[in-house]
Design a protein around this motif. Structure first.
Motif, short mmCIF file in Angstrom:
data_model
loop_
_atom_site.label_atom_id
_atom_site.label_comp_id
_atom_site.label_asym_id
_atom_site.label_seq_id
_atom_site.Cartn_x
_atom_site.Cartn_y
_atom_site.Cartn_z
N TYR A 255 -53.25 22.56 55.91
CA TYR A 255 -52.52 22.85 54.68
C TYR A 255 -51.07 23.21 55.00
O TYR A 255 -50.77 23.85 56.02
CB TYR A 255 -53.15 24.01 53.92
N THR A 256 -50.16 22.83 54.11
CA THR A 256 -48.76 23.23 54.26
C THR A 256 -48.61 24.70 53.89
O THR A 256 -49.50 25.30 53.26
CB THR A 256 -47.87 22.39 53.34
N ALA A 257 -47.48 25.27 54.27
CA ALA A 257 -47.21 26.67 53.93
C ALA A 257 -47.21 26.86 52.42
O ALA A 257 -47.70 27.88 51.91
CB ALA A 257 -45.88 27.10 54.54
N ALA A 258 -46.69 25.88 51.67
CA ALA A 258 -46.66 25.98 50.21
C ALA A 258 -48.08 25.99 49.63
O ALA A 258 -48.38 26.75 48.69
CB ALA A 258 -45.87 24.83 49.62
N LYS A 270 -40.02 32.13 48.81
CA LYS A 270 -39.15 33.06 49.52
C LYS A 270 -39.89 34.37 49.79
O LYS A 270 -39.79 34.93 50.89
CB LYS A 270 -37.89 33.32 48.70
N HIS A 271 -40.63 34.83 48.80
CA HIS A 271 -41.41 36.05 48.95
C HIS A 271 -42.50 35.86 50.01
O HIS A 271 -42.73 36.74 50.85
CB HIS A 271 -42.03 36.42 47.60
N PHE A 272 -43.13 34.69 49.99
CA PHE A 272 -44.18 34.40 50.97
C PHE A 272 -43.62 34.43 52.40
O PHE A 272 -44.19 35.07 53.29
CB PHE A 272 -44.80 33.03 50.68
N HIS A 273 -42.51 33.73 52.62
CA HIS A 273 -41.91 33.69 53.96
C HIS A 273 -41.46 35.09 54.40
O HIS A 273 -41.61 35.45 55.58
CB HIS A 273 -40.72 32.72 53.97
N ARG A 274 -40.89 35.86 53.47
CA ARG A 274 -40.42 37.20 53.80
C ARG A 274 -41.59 38.09 54.24
O ARG A 274 -41.50 38.80 55.26
CB ARG A 274 -39.71 37.80 52.59
N LEU A 275 -42.68 38.06 53.46
CA LEU A 275 -43.86 38.86 53.81
C LEU A 275 -44.47 38.42 55.14
O LEU A 275 -44.84 39.26 55.97
CB LEU A 275 -44.92 38.74 52.70
N PHE A 276 -44.56 37.10 55.32
CA PHE A 276 -45.20 36.59 56.53
C PHE A 276 -44.44 37.03 57.77
O PHE A 276 -45.02 37.49 58.76
CB PHE A 276 -45.31 35.07 56.47
N LYS A 277 -43.11 36.88 57.73
CA LYS A 277 -42.32 37.26 58.90
C LYS A 277 -42.32 38.77 59.12
O LYS A 277 -42.32 39.23 60.28
CB LYS A 277 -40.87 36.76 58.72
N PRO A 284 -44.19 30.93 59.17
CA PRO A 284 -45.47 30.22 59.16
C PRO A 284 -45.52 29.04 60.12
O PRO A 284 -46.50 28.85 60.84
CB PRO A 284 -45.60 29.76 57.70
N ILE A 285 -44.43 28.24 60.19
CA ILE A 285 -44.39 27.09 61.10
C ILE A 285 -44.43 27.57 62.55
O ILE A 285 -45.15 27.01 63.40
CB ILE A 285 -43.13 26.23 60.85
N GLY A 286 -43.67 28.63 62.84
CA GLY A 286 -43.68 29.17 64.20
C GLY A 286 -45.05 29.69 64.59
O GLY A 286 -45.50 29.52 65.73
N PHE A 287 -45.73 30.33 63.64
CA PHE A 287 -47.07 30.86 63.92
C PHE A 287 -48.04 29.72 64.21
O PHE A 287 -48.85 29.80 65.15
CB PHE A 287 -47.57 31.68 62.73
N ARG A 288 -47.97 28.65 63.42
CA ARG A 288 -48.89 27.51 63.62
C ARG A 288 -48.65 26.87 64.99
O ARG A 288 -49.61 26.53 65.69
CB ARG A 288 -48.71 26.49 62.50
N LYS A 289 -47.39 26.70 65.38
CA LYS A 289 -47.08 26.12 66.68
C LYS A 289 -47.60 27.02 67.81
O LYS A 289 -48.16 26.53 68.81
CB LYS A 289 -45.58 25.92 66.82
N ALA A 290 -47.41 28.32 67.67
CA ALA A 290 -47.86 29.26 68.70
C ALA A 290 -49.39 29.25 68.81
O ALA A 290 -49.94 29.30 69.91
CB ALA A 290 -47.37 30.66 68.37
N ALA A 291 -50.07 29.17 67.67
CA ALA A 291 -51.53 29.13 67.68
C ALA A 291 -52.03 27.84 68.31
O ALA A 291 -52.99 27.85 69.09
CB ALA A 291 -52.05 29.25 66.25
N ALA A 292 -51.38 26.70 68.01
CA ALA A 292 -51.77 25.42 68.59
C ALA A 292 -51.55 25.42 70.09
O ALA A 292 -52.37 24.92 70.87
CB ALA A 292 -50.99 24.28 67.94
N SER A 293 -50.44 26.02 70.54
CA SER A 293 -50.13 26.09 71.96
C SER A 293 -51.16 26.95 72.69
O SER A 293 -51.61 26.61 73.79
CB SER A 293 -48.73 26.66 72.16
N ALA A 294 -51.54 28.06 72.07
CA ALA A 294 -52.55 28.94 72.68
C ALA A 294 -53.89 28.22 72.80
O ALA A 294 -54.60 28.36 73.81
CB ALA A 294 -52.69 30.21 71.86
N ASN A 295 -54.26 27.47 71.78
CA ASN A 295 -55.52 26.71 71.83
C ASN A 295 -55.48 25.65 72.92
O ASN A 295 -56.47 25.40 73.62
CB ASN A 295 -55.77 26.04 70.47
N LEU A 296 -54.31 25.00 73.09
CA LEU A 296 -54.17 23.97 74.11
C LEU A 296 -54.31 24.59 75.50
O LEU A 296 -55.00 24.03 76.37
CB LEU A 296 -52.81 23.31 73.96
N LYS A 297 -53.70 25.74 75.73
CA LYS A 297 -53.82 26.41 77.01
C LYS A 297 -55.26 26.79 77.32
O LYS A 297 -55.74 26.65 78.44
CB LYS A 297 -52.92 27.65 77.03
#
Length: 302
Positions: A255-258, A270-277, A284-297
């Motif tokens: 699913y997309t962040a939206a 804007k409220h969603f991104h502010r709360l998430f960070k 959200p995009i940074g979190f998904r990339k970090a989670a995918a990288s951790a799974n790959l490792k």
């Protein structure tokens, strides 16, 4: 008994002159709240869920047992409708007259004792117990087997087992190891009910008033309970639950962040991104990339 509550009558269960009935059932969401004209002892055999009883909502798990007198409204419900999340409850129901018979027919053993807590008119409200070493479960296993097999003399055996169960409960009450229908006894269970309600309604615009009405607790008391138990305000707890759900969806779905923002009840990106960070330190995009990288490792290391 509350208005508009279904009354269940013992005549539906008692037959052949036997005023005791034992069963084991899987609770469902479509069951109605009800009261009954008999005494009921309910044992949570397997699973977890909630017990709506006499205007209270209690979290229940395997090993919980309730003594419910005549006229108390209640219903069990599982935590979810998932097939692997069943709530299995055993019910021992019997006519009030059996309590009289137990006292009247055994004067040399318990007649003078007269049950300090259970029996006759002493039991005015429901009582909750928690087993320590499967003492309730083993008794219910034996009672259900005896009832289903219906061998010679099973009526007498059931009567004796019921007496044993009542004495076990009476001794427990003598040691003051109980939860009862007073408000202080269920306070710890309420946080589970609050969290369950919030987690199942995250896609909705949940308010403090909504939760207050659901749990039947004043808004100030609810705020105090949440703050004491979690360290968060109601709004802070709601934000935390929404962001934790968002993290799970980012890791487990495409699913997309939206789309995820909509699923957790936030319609302002804007409220969603502010709360998430604020709560994760990442976008959200940074979190998904970090989670995918951790799974790959982890996959390479395994």
């Amino acid at each position: 008994m509350k208005k508009n509550v279904q009354l269940t009558k013992g005549e539906l269960f008692f037959n052949s002159g036997l005023s005791i009935f034992i069963n084991r059932v899987s609770e469902r969401f479509d069951l109605r709240e009800h009261a009954h004209d008999f005494v009921e002892i309910c044992y949570v055999w397997e699973g977890s869920g909630f017990h709506y009883i006499d205007d209270k909502v209690l979290r229940v798990t395997k090993g919980d047992l309730f003594l419910i007198p005549i006229g108390i409204s209640h219903v069990f419900r599982p935590s979810s409708s998932a097939a692997d999340n069943q709530l299995i409850v055993g019910n021992c129901i019997f006519e009030q007259s059996i309590l009289h018979a137990i006292v009247e027919t055994m004067p040399n053993t318990i007649g003078s004792y007269r049950y300090a807590h259970i029996g006759l008119e002493q039991t005015q409200g429901w009582i909750k117990f928690r087993e320590h070493t499967n003492e309730f479960g083993s008794l219910f296993d034996r009672m259900l087997q005896e009832y289903r097999q219906a061998k010679q003399g099973f009526q007498t055996m059931l009567f004796a087992m019921l007496l044993e169960l009542l004495l076990v409960l009476e001794r427990r009450l003598d040691n003051s190891s109980l939860y009862s229908s007073d408000e202080t006894s269920v306070r710890d269970d309420r946080l589970d009910v609050i969290l369950h309600y919030i987690r199942t309604q995250l896609h909705e615009p949940i308010t403090l008033r909504d939760v207050s009405r659901h749990i039947k607790l004043g808004e100030r008391q609810l705020q105090r309970l949440i703050r004491t138990s979690t360290g968060f305000t109601f709004t802070g707890l709601l934000h935390k639950e929404r962001m934790e759900r968002s993290c799970s969806l980012l890791k487990e779905t495409t699913y997309t962040a939206a789309q995820i923002a909509q699923l957790v009840g936030i319609h302002d990106m804007k409220h969603f991104h502010r709360l998430f960070k604020k709560l994760t330190g990442m976008t959200p995009i940074g979190f998904r990339k970090a989670a995918a990288s951790a799974n790959l490792k982890r996959s390479y290391s395994s």
